[in-house]
Design an enzyme around this catalytic site. Structure first.
Site, mmCIF file in Angstrom:
data_model
loop_
_atom_site.group_PDB
_atom_site.id
_atom_site.type_symbol
_atom_site.label_atom_id
_atom_site.label_comp_id
_atom_site.label_asym_id
_atom_site.label_seq_id
_atom_site.Cartn_x
_atom_site.Cartn_y
_atom_site.Cartn_z
ATOM 1 N N LYS A 129 -61.776 1.943 -13.528
ATOM 2 C CA LYS A 129 -63.250 1.836 -13.552
ATOM 3 C C LYS A 129 -63.695 0.411 -13.874
ATOM 4 O O LYS A 129 -63.214 -0.203 -14.831
ATOM 5 C CB LYS A 129 -63.791 2.801 -14.602
ATOM 6 C CG LYS A 129 -65.281 2.946 -14.600
ATOM 7 C CD LYS A 129 -65.681 3.985 -15.635
ATOM 8 C CE LYS A 129 -67.180 4.206 -15.657
ATOM 9 N NZ LYS A 129 -67.590 4.750 -16.960
ATOM 10 N N GLU A 132 -63.996 12.882 -14.111
ATOM 11 C CA GLU A 132 -63.582 11.934 -15.143
ATOM 12 C C GLU A 132 -63.209 12.732 -16.399
ATOM 13 O O GLU A 132 -63.762 13.813 -16.631
ATOM 14 C CB GLU A 132 -64.801 11.042 -15.443
ATOM 15 C CG GLU A 132 -64.577 9.909 -16.393
ATOM 16 C CD GLU A 132 -65.890 9.164 -16.689
ATOM 17 O OE1 GLU A 132 -66.969 9.782 -16.616
ATOM 18 O OE2 GLU A 132 -65.820 7.963 -16.986
#
Ligand code: AMW
Length: 478
Positions: free
Chosen positions: A155, A76
């Site tokens: 997400k 990420e």
């Protein structure tokens, strides 16, 4: 021997946009690497300097290549970590921007598949791509070795958390995604896409496994205190309970004065054994192989997914939009938002709508609300609701089109003619002599949505037909 190579026809590929739906599934399935593919996971330390981060990405790719890895996983925030909200928004780009373009080029030039586990996807005011960036999505993209984005997941769970050590409100900057993405087929196996904090939501991982995931990915920038307490135990739990490989590339160290990540990039096998873990340095690569025979024996010897009691409890997976009242919910079909006016029926798990290209007059579709790709992916409750809905729709269609028979068909999987990877049923009222040979309808069904020159119906025509169906439902008391 594990049957993953013979199960390729059941591959699942779904995305929230047509770009990915257009990927040729058969080409992908023929691209599986040999047994036990080599993969590399990255550990890096992003800052607000995009060039510096890109040079870390390039150096990791070099290291991975030199060890013959075929697939590289980045964490990420591999693009950057902003120092504050304003900077985070300012640095963000759309997925068509320079950073992702550079990523696509790297994948192509190095003949590598790459997961970029979290890029800041700019959301602008207007569809034109102009205007101020108000929010971003935290988006995990998977790029194939030709430089095409073949998977995209935004997400779902926002890290809005207070602990004694820190406070974090991800939702101040990030908008949460609205759907799980069924596992994508890649040459190293079927990949379930998640990001960081998602690892705490076991239901999502189990749904991915139920949809065929072999590998669960948790690219992360995990906080240090929560990392010390939970990182390894969460990753190993997800691997053990789902009998999947877990791949978690990670950020490490100080990104700025305020934010530090835990590191410990890790690969876990389906038994929960840690196959590899990065060291404490900012830049590290772990190369390991995924042993599919191991997965096979774990799944065969302890068939937890056969032992599950779906009749007593089951996970329900819907594509309802969080916080949106039921009557304002949108229904997606293969990632496309189906206009409300063309939907004429909705039940708990299914909806029915008029077709854009018909094989016979009255040819309509019943789809599951949830974007499950295949019939066996449905829960018992969904199956029951889906087929009950089909029967109702069939009755109305036959009445409206003065028919006494119907062809009712599910093309379940790409090799069966399915073009939209979301379970749906074609309901087609039939009449004597409507085709010279009765079964010719199947040839026509196979062709009707694959020949682009076939005209689509107009919106007016579709809305008018949906109104007729709605009236039909009302008059038949269904
Ligand atoms: W499959 O070949 O996946 O079994 O069937 C897909 C069906 O979905 C086709 O009948 C096609 O005409 C229909 N379709 C695709 N997109 C839309 C849409 N946006 N609205 C209505 N029907 C659609």
């Amino acid at each position: 021997m594990y049957t993953r190579f013979s199960r390729i026809s059941s591959l699942l590929l779904f995305s929230s946009d047509q770009l990915i739906n257009s990927v040729n599934l058969r080409n992908l399935s023929s691209m599986r690497f040999a047994e036990n593919p080599k993969i590399a996971i990255a550990q890096m330390r992003s800052t607000n300097d995009k060039q510096h981060n890109l040079s870390q990405v390039k150096s990791i790719i070099e290291k991975a290549k030199s060890q013959e890895a075929k697939f590289v996983f980045f964490p990420e925030c591999c693009d950057y970590v902003g120092s504050n909200r304003e900077e985070t928004l300012k640095l963000s780009e759309p997925l068509t921007g320079q950073t992702v373009n550079e990523y696509l080029r790297l994948a192509r030039d190095n003949d590598l598949w790459i997961s970029f586990g979290g890029v800041h996807e700019a959301i602008r005011d207007s569809d034109t791509g102009e205007g101020e960036v108000k929010n971003i999505y935290n988006t995990h993209i998977v790029v194939d070795n030709r430089g095409t984005i073949v998977g995209k997941y935004r997400k779902l769970h926002m890290f809005n958390v207070v602990t004694p050590e820190f406070k974090f409100r991800e939702s101040e900057t990030v908008r949460s995604g609205s759907a799980l993405v069924p596992p994508i087929e890649t040459p190293i196996g079927r990949l379930g896409l998640q990001i960081c904090y998602d690892v705490r939501f076991g239901e999502a991982s189990t749904l991915l496994r139920k949809q065929g995931a072999e590998i669960l990915t948790y690219p992360s920038a995990f906080a240090v205190s929560t990392g010390k307490a939970h990182w390894e135990v969460l990753l190993r739990s997800r691997a053990i309970e789902n009998q999947c490989f877990v791949i978690a590339a990670a950020q490490i160290g100080f990104h700025n004065k305020k934010r530090e990540s835990y590191g410990h990039a890790m690969v876990v096998d389906p038994w929960g054994t840690v196959l590899g873990e990065a060291g404490q340095q900012d830049l590290d690569v772990v190369v390991t192989t995924l042993d599919y025979d191991r997965m096979s024996s774990v799944r065969q010897n302890m068939p937890c997914f056969e032992h599950r009691r779906d009749d007593v409890y089951n996970l329900s997976y819907c594509n309802a939009m969080p916080g949106v009242p039921l009557q304002e919910q949108k229904y997606f079909f293969g990632g496309i938002d189906i206009p409300k006016e063309t939907i004429f029926f909705s039940s708990e798990h299914s909806f029915a709508f008029v077709n854009i290209r018909c094989v016979v007059p009255g040819h309509v579709l019943v789809s599951t609300k949830r974007a499950a790709a295949r019939l066996p992916d449905l829960t018992p409750a969904e199956i029951s609701d889906f087929f009950q809905s089909i029967c109702k729709v069939q009755q109305v269609a036959e009445k409206l089109y003065d028919a006494t028979s119907s062809t009712v068909t599910v093309q379940d999987g790409p090799e069966a003619g399915q073009t939209v990877q979301q379970v749906h049923c074609h309901v087609m009222p039939r009449h004597a002599g409507d085709f010279p040979e009765n079964d010719q309808i199947y040839g026509e069904l196979n062709r009707h949505d694959k020949e682009p020159e076939r005209p689509r119906r107009t919106q007016e025509e579709m809305v008018a037909e949906a109104n007729r169906f709605r009236d039909g439902f009302a008059s038949m008391g269904l």
